[in-house]
Write a protein that holds these residues in place. Sequence first.
Motif, PDB file in Angstrom:
ATOM      1  N   UNK A 146      -7.981  -0.204   5.737  1.00 29.53           N
ATOM      2  CA  UNK A 146      -6.906  -1.070   5.228  1.00 29.53           C
ATOM      3  C   UNK A 146      -5.893  -1.387   6.322  1.00 29.53           C
ATOM      4  N   UNK A 147      -5.590  -0.392   7.166  1.00 31.59           N
ATOM      5  CA  UNK A 147      -4.650  -0.647   8.270  1.00 31.59           C
ATOM      6  C   UNK A 147      -5.241  -1.659   9.251  1.00 31.59           C
ATOM      7  N   UNK A 148      -6.515  -1.459   9.601  1.00 28.91           N
ATOM      8  CA  UNK A 148      -7.147  -2.357  10.571  1.00 28.91           C
ATOM      9  C   UNK A 148      -7.298  -3.774  10.035  1.00 28.91           C
ATOM     10  N   UNK A 149      -7.320  -3.888   8.702  1.00 29.95           N
ATOM     11  CA  UNK A 149      -7.405  -5.216   8.080  1.00 29.95           C
ATOM     12  C   UNK A 149      -6.029  -5.852   7.892  1.00 29.95           C
ATOM     13  N   UNK A 150      -4.987  -5.150   8.349  1.00 29.35           N
ATOM     14  CA  UNK A 150      -3.633  -5.687   8.224  1.00 29.35           C
ATOM     15  C   UNK A 150      -3.070  -5.621   6.819  1.00 29.35           C
ATOM     16  N   UNK A 151      -3.571  -4.666   6.022  1.00 25.89           N
ATOM     17  CA  UNK A 151      -3.192  -4.601   4.603  1.00 25.89           C
ATOM     18  C   UNK A 151      -2.231  -3.453   4.288  1.00 25.89           C
ATOM     19  N   UNK A 152      -1.683  -2.797   5.304  1.00 31.88           N
ATOM     20  CA  UNK A 152      -0.823  -1.632   5.066  1.00 31.88           C
ATOM     21  C   UNK A 152       0.289  -1.942   4.078  1.00 31.88           C
ATOM     22  N   UNK A 153       1.056  -2.993   4.354  1.00 30.37           N
ATOM     23  CA  UNK A 153       2.208  -3.318   3.502  1.00 30.37           C
ATOM     24  C   UNK A 153       1.768  -3.636   2.082  1.00 30.37           C
ATOM     25  N   UNK A 154       0.701  -4.402   1.951  1.00 30.38           N
ATOM     26  CA  UNK A 154       0.182  -4.774   0.625  1.00 30.38           C
ATOM     27  C   UNK A 154      -0.196  -3.529  -0.181  1.00 30.38           C
ATOM     28  N   UNK A 155      -0.885  -2.589   0.462  1.00 29.15           N
ATOM     29  CA  UNK A 155      -1.380  -1.399  -0.236  1.00 29.15           C
ATOM     30  C   UNK A 155      -0.241  -0.496  -0.688  1.00 29.15           C
ATOM     31  N   UNK A 156       0.674  -0.176   0.228  1.00 29.28           N
ATOM     32  CA  UNK A 156       1.740   0.762  -0.149  1.00 29.28           C
ATOM     33  C   UNK A 156       2.682   0.143  -1.181  1.00 29.28           C
ATOM     34  N   UNK A 157       2.914  -1.153  -1.087  1.00 24.17           N
ATOM     35  CA  UNK A 157       3.794  -1.813  -2.068  1.00 24.17           C
ATOM     36  C   UNK A 157       3.134  -1.854  -3.444  1.00 24.17           C
ATOM     37  N   UNK A 158       1.819  -2.056  -3.482  1.00 27.42           N
ATOM     38  CA  UNK A 158       1.108  -2.039  -4.770  1.00 27.42           C
ATOM     39  C   UNK A 158       1.175  -0.661  -5.415  1.00 27.42           C
ATOM     40  N   UNK A 159       0.956   0.384  -4.598  1.00 28.05           N
ATOM     41  CA  UNK A 159       0.970   1.739  -5.141  1.00 28.05           C
ATOM     42  C   UNK A 159       2.362   2.099  -5.666  1.00 28.05           C
ATOM     43  N   UNK A 160       3.398   1.749  -4.923  1.00 33.08           N
ATOM     44  CA  UNK A 160       4.758   2.074  -5.359  1.00 33.08           C
ATOM     45  C   UNK A 160       5.190   1.211  -6.537  1.00 33.08           C
TER      46      UNK A 160
END
Length: 255
Positions: free
Chosen positions: A139-153
């Motif tokens: 997910x980090x390598x795909x540039x999705x870090x912000x998307x993932x953590x914001x969805x979880x929170x």
Amino acid sequence: MSKMKKLIAGNWKMNGSLAANEALLRELSQGLAIAPVCEVLVCVPAPYLAQISALKAGCAALSALELGAQDVSAQASGAYTGEVSAAMLKDMGCRYVIVGHSERRQYHFETDALVADKAKVALATGITPIVCVGETLAEREAGRTEEVVKRQLAAVIHANGHCISEIVVAYEPVWAIGTGKTASPEEAQAVHAVLRAQLKAATDKAERIRILYGGSMNAANAESLLTQPDIDGGLIGGASLKAPDFLKIIAAVQV
């Protein structure tokens, strides 16, 4: 920048024994005899909660050490064999409980909705949930870090509404857990800032919500991470099982 006292939380994971736990707490008590400037917590396997509670009660130097659990059932009680309820954790003296740790999400297939429900039942029982969020390497390598953590929170914010200011958040990049890798202080701070902004949008009390870093913080890198403006402490894995290392991390906290 948060104004709350920083929190250093040890997550023992599935480690420990009666003898090893007692030896570890004996060592910790020597280092905690002078009250630390931060809050200190150990989250221990459920079978050892009673032991640690008793050891705490019998040692004045451990009075500053808080007790936490590593998971909680989303159910209040009933026919849920093997589960442990929030009320039971409260009975054992727990003030905190980890919910949504990446290992629970990965190995037990916990969803964002289930993690939110666990946070809700903890809050309803007067226990502070440490809500874990974080991205995998892919997910980090795909540039999705912000998307993932914001969805979880977001799932936890949605389920808990006005109580959201009572939680603790832990950012744990999955690729940095137990691998010896760690996010640079700047990389960690960038994600913490994203989470802080998301919390500010949800509550006017976001400054009182502590956001911990949980990706292989250790004695060597603790100070550089803990001086970042939005990093309010650490969720410590392996290093929390070695008293000298855990005490060095605690000592790295600046007022």
